[in-house]
Design an enzyme around this catalytic site. Structure first.
Site, short mmCIF file in Angstrom:
data_model
loop_
_atom_site.label_atom_id
_atom_site.label_comp_id
_atom_site.label_asym_id
_atom_site.label_seq_id
_atom_site.Cartn_x
_atom_site.Cartn_y
_atom_site.Cartn_z
N ASN A 65 -7.49 -2.58 14.36
CA ASN A 65 -8.88 -2.92 14.02
C ASN A 65 -8.96 -4.15 13.12
O ASN A 65 -10.01 -4.44 12.55
CB ASN A 65 -9.58 -1.73 13.36
CG ASN A 65 -8.92 -1.32 12.04
OD1 ASN A 65 -7.99 -1.97 11.57
ND2 ASN A 65 -9.41 -0.25 11.44
N GLU A 85 -9.55 -1.78 5.35
CA GLU A 85 -10.22 -1.48 6.61
C GLU A 85 -11.42 -2.41 6.79
O GLU A 85 -11.88 -3.04 5.82
CB GLU A 85 -10.69 -0.02 6.60
CG GLU A 85 -9.56 1.00 6.47
CD GLU A 85 -8.82 1.24 7.78
OE1 GLU A 85 -8.72 0.33 8.61
OE2 GLU A 85 -8.31 2.38 7.94
N HIS A 119 -7.17 -4.59 10.32
CA HIS A 119 -6.91 -4.37 8.89
C HIS A 119 -5.61 -5.01 8.43
O HIS A 119 -4.68 -5.20 9.22
CB HIS A 119 -7.02 -2.88 8.49
CG HIS A 119 -5.89 -1.99 8.89
ND1 HIS A 119 -6.08 -0.67 9.26
CD2 HIS A 119 -4.55 -2.19 8.95
CE1 HIS A 119 -4.92 -0.11 9.52
NE2 HIS A 119 -3.98 -1.01 9.34
N ASP A 121 0.82 -1.21 0.00
CA ASP A 121 0.00 0.00 0.00
C ASP A 121 0.86 1.27 0.00
O ASP A 121 2.08 1.21 0.19
CB ASP A 121 -0.96 0.00 1.21
CG ASP A 121 -0.29 -0.37 2.53
OD1 ASP A 121 0.95 -0.38 2.58
OD2 ASP A 121 -1.00 -0.63 3.50
#
Ligand code: GLP
Length: 247
Positions: A136, A143, A138, A67
């Protein structure tokens, strides 16, 4: 899923490097998927040591990063291209032309994402993908809510991720709100996956990913669908696991 629980970050790094080195040996044009963040740093330090000791050769290796932030030029202090140069590529004998990080400044970003996927295909796909996990759940910048079949695309960062990453920027307003990320479907196509995790702030995400249901609400739970995942976890991040993993 092969889960290895280790006592320290250093051991997490050396165990992960050993897995990757074993897969790379005898395959000069090995295609390695790479990740940013603090989790893979102990791995990169060990890969650098092995390369400098001539135990591992990167001369023909090809890399693809997961990313990149949209809007940050490659030389920006917080760009993932710069992170990779400083934490790995500057210190090993890799051909820089064979290293790929999505271009956060691409004019036609959709075309760039499609071309990034095509480049991975053209070299036969990623052979081993390195991953970290967000608090979280990810992976990359996928996400919660990301389709388990998603491909490389533009993603919106959650408020929580922007807050987590604000520590690296002068002001929270400076944190990009979007990124380009390989999709979960893209990640699952890698021949093998090595996940690295440490820190008690990850314990909940680790437990949900390994022992909870497969759900887009916890993107890393999708790894349960892959047949060759090695997840190396430091004890503090393994604290909420209840099954007898790797003990
Ligand atoms: C970022 C990256 C992820 C990384 C995550 C966790 O959001 N896009 O690829 O896994 O941070 O980072 P850290 O390892 O620093 O906790």
């Amino acid at each position: 899923m092969k889960v290895i629980i280790v006592p320290s970050k250093e051991e997490m790094g050396t165990r992960a490097a050993a897995v990757i080195a074993e897969r790379m040996r005898g395959r000069p044009h090995f295609v390695l998927g790479l990740a940013t963040g603090s989790s893979p740093i102990p791995l990169y330090q060990e890969l650098i040591r092995m390369n400098q000791a001539r135990e591992l050769d990167f001369a023909g290796a090809i890399t693809f990063n997961l990313d990149e932030y949209i809007g940050l030029p490659p030389d920006h202090e917080q760009s993932y291209r710069r992170f990779m140069n400083e934490n790995l590529f500057d210190h090993i004998n890799i051909n820089r032309a064979f290293t790929h990080v999505p271009d956060g400044m691409a004019k036609d970003v959709d075309a760039h994402c499609a071309a990034y996927e095509q480049m991975m295909d053209d070299v036969g796909g990623v052979k081993c993908q390195v991953l970290g996990i967000g608090g979280n759940g990810h992976i990359g910048f996928n996400e919660p809510g990301s389709s388990l079949a998603s491909r490389t695309r533009v993603v919106n960062l959650t408020r929580g991720t922007i807050e987590d990453n604000a520590r690296f920027f002068e002001r929270i307003e400076d944190v990009p709100k979007q990124a380009i990320s390989m999709g979960i479907g893209t990640i699952l196509e890698a021949e093998s996956i090595v996940m690295l995790t440490y820190g008690e702030n990850k314990a909940d995400a680790v437990a949900k990913s390994l022992e909870g249901p497969i759900t887009a609400s916890v993107p890393a739970s999708a790894l349960q669908l892959h047949e060759d995942v090695t997840w190396i976890i430091v004890e503090d991040a393994a604290a909420r696991l209840t099954l007898e993993w790797g003990r």
